[in-house]
Design an enzyme around this catalytic site. Structure first.
Site, short mmCIF file in Angstrom:
data_model
loop_
_atom_site.label_atom_id
_atom_site.label_comp_id
_atom_site.label_asym_id
_atom_site.label_seq_id
_atom_site.Cartn_x
_atom_site.Cartn_y
_atom_site.Cartn_z
N TYR A 100 32.65 37.50 43.62
CA TYR A 100 32.53 36.49 42.56
C TYR A 100 32.48 35.12 43.21
O TYR A 100 33.31 34.81 44.08
CB TYR A 100 33.72 36.58 41.62
CG TYR A 100 33.72 35.55 40.50
CD1 TYR A 100 34.64 34.51 40.49
CD2 TYR A 100 32.81 35.63 39.45
CE1 TYR A 100 34.65 33.56 39.47
CE2 TYR A 100 32.81 34.69 38.42
CZ TYR A 100 33.74 33.66 38.43
OH TYR A 100 33.74 32.72 37.43
N ASP A 110 32.17 31.90 51.34
CA ASP A 110 32.83 31.38 50.14
C ASP A 110 34.34 31.55 50.35
O ASP A 110 34.89 32.63 50.12
CB ASP A 110 32.35 32.13 48.89
CG ASP A 110 33.05 31.60 47.64
OD1 ASP A 110 32.66 32.01 46.53
OD2 ASP A 110 34.00 30.81 47.78
N LYS A 124 40.64 25.67 44.87
CA LYS A 124 42.02 26.16 44.79
C LYS A 124 43.00 25.39 45.69
O LYS A 124 43.41 24.28 45.35
CB LYS A 124 42.04 27.67 45.06
CG LYS A 124 41.19 28.48 44.04
CD LYS A 124 41.26 29.94 44.28
CE LYS A 124 40.24 30.71 43.48
NZ LYS A 124 40.61 30.94 42.08
P1 KE4 Z 1 36.32 28.09 40.04
O1 KE4 Z 1 35.01 27.56 39.47
O2 KE4 Z 1 37.01 29.05 39.09
O3 KE4 Z 1 37.24 26.98 40.54
O4 KE4 Z 1 35.96 28.92 41.36
C1 KE4 Z 1 35.03 29.96 41.28
C2 KE4 Z 1 35.25 30.90 42.45
C3 KE4 Z 1 34.37 30.85 43.50
N1 KE4 Z 1 34.52 31.66 44.58
C4 KE4 Z 1 35.56 32.53 44.64
C5 KE4 Z 1 35.70 33.40 45.85
C6 KE4 Z 1 36.49 32.61 43.59
O5 KE4 Z 1 37.51 33.50 43.66
C7 KE4 Z 1 36.34 31.79 42.46
C8 KE4 Z 1 37.28 31.85 41.27
N2 KE4 Z 1 38.33 32.80 41.35
C9 KE4 Z 1 38.81 33.33 40.10
C10 KE4 Z 1 39.96 34.30 40.40
N3 KE4 Z 1 39.48 35.57 40.82
C11 KE4 Z 1 39.23 32.25 39.15
C12 KE4 Z 1 40.07 32.70 37.99
C13 KE4 Z 1 39.36 32.45 36.70
O6 KE4 Z 1 38.14 32.66 36.62
O7 KE4 Z 1 40.07 32.06 35.74
#
Ligand code: KE4
Length: 432
Positions: free
Chosen positions: A144, A239, A267
């Site tokens: 993801y 990533d 994060k």
């Molecule tokens: P954000 O747009 O949510 O800040 O980041 C996206 C993203 C990009 N790359 C990786 C490897 C990520 O894990 C994420 C977002 N992680 C999820 C948790 N698995 C966010 C939690 C959510 O969607 O509420």
């Protein structure tokens, strides 16, 4: 456990926000039940609106590596607040943050701050396409990378949780150039490059796949991606939104000693505030506006409050490498304790993990990719999740999320969690 206030809030929320939440995974869709609305958090604990206390194994999905509200971060943010919340004009804080990250991860020679991991990935992909003049991108099933259109192809995390390998509302044209490979399978990557030798701009990979649970790269996998990308003049993008500054101070780059062309962050670098970033080799990053032809912008990018929180957390990590020993030791204790329990009760589970990232899969399969992760029994996970939640252990409400341990956690919490897990498996799979 009393949950009346959470129930009332959830009822109101569902009238006003899709699923009652501002991010799908929070809605407990795959586990059912009432999301526990949090009133406050401190160190390793969450306190919900009904006064229940939980050991926090979500940590805001990664940012709270030091635990909630470290005093020194709060003090610095309070002081910064007196100077204003946002200017939309350059600040010294952004320079200091850029210097700090490029010092901590030397292969990041130039960096651009944005407001989320999604924005970081979306921008890095655009830069890769602009730099190479190519359109196709390779991602991995189950990984993801945020919710930018091109990324919503066989994605992990909430997309996987919801069982929608793709999303509606994404025009075919947006994903036509997104190719999917199989994690830990270099042949599947080679096959794509053989088919499109001069059309692939980049390969984007989670160096540890932490959105289909936790899938660790097999020996040679990341090194192989580096070799293939160099051979075909495609960019390798790590990533590191989850792994960045979590596996160790220089993230997966240092941990695996593989140098990508671009890295995305989120994060941890925000310390709990909305921050993302992308960076890498200077000649690539100089493609970004206003210097180069790849446009990217953001009103709140480099926001002073977010920079302050993130910088104080990163500085602490830079000067306290013992944090990684502590969170790694506790996570190893959690994993080996779980393995002992599942072995003793002959439970159809396996445990994956690395550093402070852990996943208890409800499948006997050793999970090395998306297809194997999907073999997990999500009904069993649901039952386990609620037992543990009602006993004060707040895990991510999905089989396909990681368990995060922070520097605020101690052996006391880990052993309590293991004793609760023992109780659960004894009750379901028979006495020891
Ligand atoms: P954000 O747009 O949510 O800040 O980041 C996206 C993203 C990009 N790359 C990786 C490897 C990520 O894990 C994420 C977002 N992680 C999820 C948790 N698995 C966010 C939690 C959510 O969607 O509420």
């Amino acid at each position: 456990m009393k949950t009346i206030y959470s129930e009332t809030l959830y009822e109101r929320a569902r009238e006003l926000m899709p699923g009652g939440v501002n991010s799908p995974v929070r809605a407990f869709q795959s586990v059912g039940g009432i999301p526990r609305f949090i009133h406050r958090a401190k160190e390793q604990y969450l306190y919900d609106e009904d006064g229940n206390v939980y050991i926090d194994y979500i940590g805001s999905w990664g940012p709270m590596i030091l635990g909630h509200n470290p005093d020194f971060v709060i003090k610095a943010v309070k002081e910064q607040l007196e100077n204003g919340l946002s200017y939309g004009i350059a600040t010294a804080l952004e320079v200091e943050m850029a210097e700090l990250i490029t010092q901590m991860v030397p292969c990041v020679e130039m960096i651009r701050m944005v407001n989320s991991g999604t924005e970081a990935v979306m921008s890095a992909i655009r830069v890769a396409r602009g730099f190479t003049g190519r359109d196709k991108i390779v991602k991995f099933e189950g990984c993801y990378h945020g919710h930018a259109d091109a990324m919503l192809v066989k994605a992990g995390s909430g997309v996987m949780t919801a069982g929608i390998p793709d999303s509606s509302g994404v025009p075919k044209g947006c994903t036509a150039d997104t190719l999917s490979a199989v994690y830990n399978d270099l042949d599947s990557v080679e096959a794509l490059f053989s088919k499109f030798p001069n059309e692939i701009a980049c390969v984007i990979v989670e160096p540890v796949a932490a959105n289909m649970g936790v899938v660790v790269p097999q020996k040679g996998f990341l090194q192989g991606l580096r070799r293939i990308c160099s051979q075909y003049h495609a960019l390798l993008i790590f990533d590191e939104v989850i792994t960045g500054f979590r596996l160790q101070a220089d993230g997966a780059v240092g941990y695996f000693n593989v140098i990508p062309d671009l890295v995305t962050y989120g994060k941890i670098i925000g310390g709990g505030m909305p921050v993302g970033a992308y960076g890498g080799k200077k000649d690539i990053m100089q493609m970004v506006s206003p210097l180069g032809s790849v446009y990217q912008a953001g009103t709140l990018s480099g926001n002073p409050i977010a920079m302050c929180a993130g910088m104080h957390q990163l500085r602490y990590l830079k000067h306290h490498p013992e944090v990684y020993h502590h969170i790694g030791f506790l996570s190893h204790r959690l994993r080996s304790g779980l393995e002992e329990i599942i072995e003793h009760y002959h439970v159809p589970c396996t445990v994956n993990g690395i550093g402070s990232l852990t996943c208890l899969y409800f499948t006997k399969e050793h999970v090395t990719n998306y297809a194997l992760a999907k073999s997990a029994n999500t009904d069993l996970f649901r039952d386990y999740f609620h037992f543990m939640l009602d006993n004060g252990n707040y895990f991510g409400p999905s089989q396909f999320e990681a368990v995060f341990v922070s520097n605020a956690h101690t052996l006391r919490e880990i052993d309590k969690t293991l004793s609760d897990a023992d109780l659960y498996f004894a009750s379901v799979f028979g006495k020891k």
